[in-house]
Write a protein that holds these residues in place. Sequence first.
Motif, PDB file in Angstrom:
ATOM      1  N   TYR A  68       0.846  -1.193   0.000  1.00  0.00           N
ATOM      2  CA  TYR A  68       0.000   0.000   0.000  1.00  0.00           C
ATOM      3  C   TYR A  68       0.885   1.248   0.000  1.00  0.00           C
ATOM      4  CZ  TYR A  68      -3.065  -3.651   1.855  1.00  0.00           C
ATOM      5  OH  TYR A  68      -3.747  -4.824   2.049  1.00  0.00           O
ATOM      6  N   ASN A  69       0.336   2.369  -0.502  1.00  0.00           N
ATOM      7  CA  ASN A  69       1.096   3.609  -0.421  1.00  0.00           C
ATOM      8  C   ASN A  69       0.831   4.285   0.924  1.00  0.00           C
ATOM      9  OD1 ASN A  69      -1.340   4.975  -0.569  1.00  0.00           O
ATOM     10  ND2 ASN A  69      -0.965   5.880  -2.582  1.00  0.00           N
ATOM     11  N   LYS A  70       1.385   5.465   1.114  1.00  0.00           N
ATOM     12  CA  LYS A  70       1.313   6.112   2.433  1.00  0.00           C
ATOM     13  C   LYS A  70      -0.104   6.526   2.811  1.00  0.00           C
ATOM     14  CE  LYS A  70       2.573  10.701   0.632  1.00  0.00           C
ATOM     15  NZ  LYS A  70       3.564  11.798   0.750  1.00  0.00           N
ATOM     16  N   TYR A  71      -0.989   6.662   1.811  1.00  0.00           N
ATOM     17  CA  TYR A  71      -2.385   6.981   2.100  1.00  0.00           C
ATOM     18  C   TYR A  71      -3.239   5.727   2.293  1.00  0.00           C
ATOM     19  CZ  TYR A  71      -1.026  11.590   0.365  1.00  0.00           C
ATOM     20  OH  TYR A  71      -0.400  12.791   0.177  1.00  0.00           O
ATOM     21  N   GLY A  72      -2.599   4.559   2.218  1.00  0.00           N
ATOM     22  CA  GLY A  72      -3.320   3.316   2.421  1.00  0.00           C
ATOM     23  C   GLY A  72      -3.874   2.697   1.163  1.00  0.00           C
ATOM     24  N   TYR A  73      -3.577   3.271  -0.012  1.00  0.00           N
ATOM     25  CA  TYR A  73      -4.125   2.716  -1.248  1.00  0.00           C
ATOM     26  C   TYR A  73      -3.348   1.491  -1.700  1.00  0.00           C
ATOM     27  CZ  TYR A  73      -7.164   6.707  -1.617  1.00  0.00           C
ATOM     28  OH  TYR A  73      -8.129   7.634  -1.344  1.00  0.00           O
ATOM     29  N   TYR A  74      -4.098   0.489  -2.116  1.00  0.00           N
ATOM     30  CA  TYR A  74      -3.509  -0.757  -2.583  1.00  0.00           C
ATOM     31  C   TYR A  74      -2.664  -0.506  -3.822  1.00  0.00           C
ATOM     32  CZ  TYR A  74      -3.368  -5.448  -4.674  1.00  0.00           C
ATOM     33  OH  TYR A  74      -2.967  -6.626  -5.244  1.00  0.00           O
TER      34      TYR A  74
END
Length: 320
Positions: A68-74
């Motif tokens: 995931y990225n830092k914003y929580g996106y897969y």
Amino acid sequence: MEPVKKAYYITQMGTLERKGNTLFFVNENGKRPIPINSTSEVHCFRPVSLTSGAIKLLSEKNVPVHFYNKYGYYRGSYMPVEGQVSGTVVIKQAGHYLDSVKRLHIARQFVEGIKASMVAFLKSQRASYESIADIPVEGSTPAELMGVESNLWREFYGVYSTLLKYFEFNERNRKPPRDEVNAMISYGNSVLYGVVLSEIRKTYLHPAISFLHEPLERRYSLALDIADIFKPVTVFRIILRLVNRRQLREEHFERDIGVMLTREGLKVFLSELNGELGKKVLHPRFRRKVSIRYLIRLEGYSLVKHFLGDDNYKSLRAWW
């Protein structure tokens, strides 16, 4: 009996490596063993490298790794070679997708399941649910049913916002999220998607052949179909709990072009979500307690039975 395995969450940069038959997470703070035999999947919320030895061990133990990225996106997954493969099921699954009538039945069941979960959650909070219950699940195409789902979520968000005591939630926004509640929703939805994907892999289903969402999307869209059923009673339940109990406060978030959880905030959030997915509820048909995570897998098994003609698929109707 249901196997007892848990997700493992990584919230720091580092490397996954193997020594002997043990998987380790290594970074500047030291080396920590990961209990690979009791791990269902690994979720990485910061950049993590995998050595060839780690990949081999993960493959042997059939443990996927989701990023995931830092914003929580897969962002993607390392997926070991499928352990549960059935050409018969995949062919039948594809056949149900290609048959417009059969596809529509399954898509409608997904939306009925989403609606039932919303109502169950709001009832548990003694909140108004009539505006959602009154929306008919009708449509002659999956696209029309997606429109019904959008209306359900719009109504749900409106009621949900009145339950939050300490953060405002006026609309759903993303990429990046612009406020604290949307940030938590993004993290929660992405993790749930990863968990659903992991559970689908334990059935004979192909995760890219979906029925409500179009399978031409970049993700494994069957995981999107199934995850939506469980969002109200998992992701939105724990967000409400964390906010209203002040377990997550303003200091647990940081902002650049969007809003994200701090490392400490992420640890609190993931711990709560993991606990919720592991919570046992009494299954009305089996008359025994199973975890919510296992209910996700059972949803996959129900689809398999439907494709093989052993049963008629009816999506989960949340009751807790």
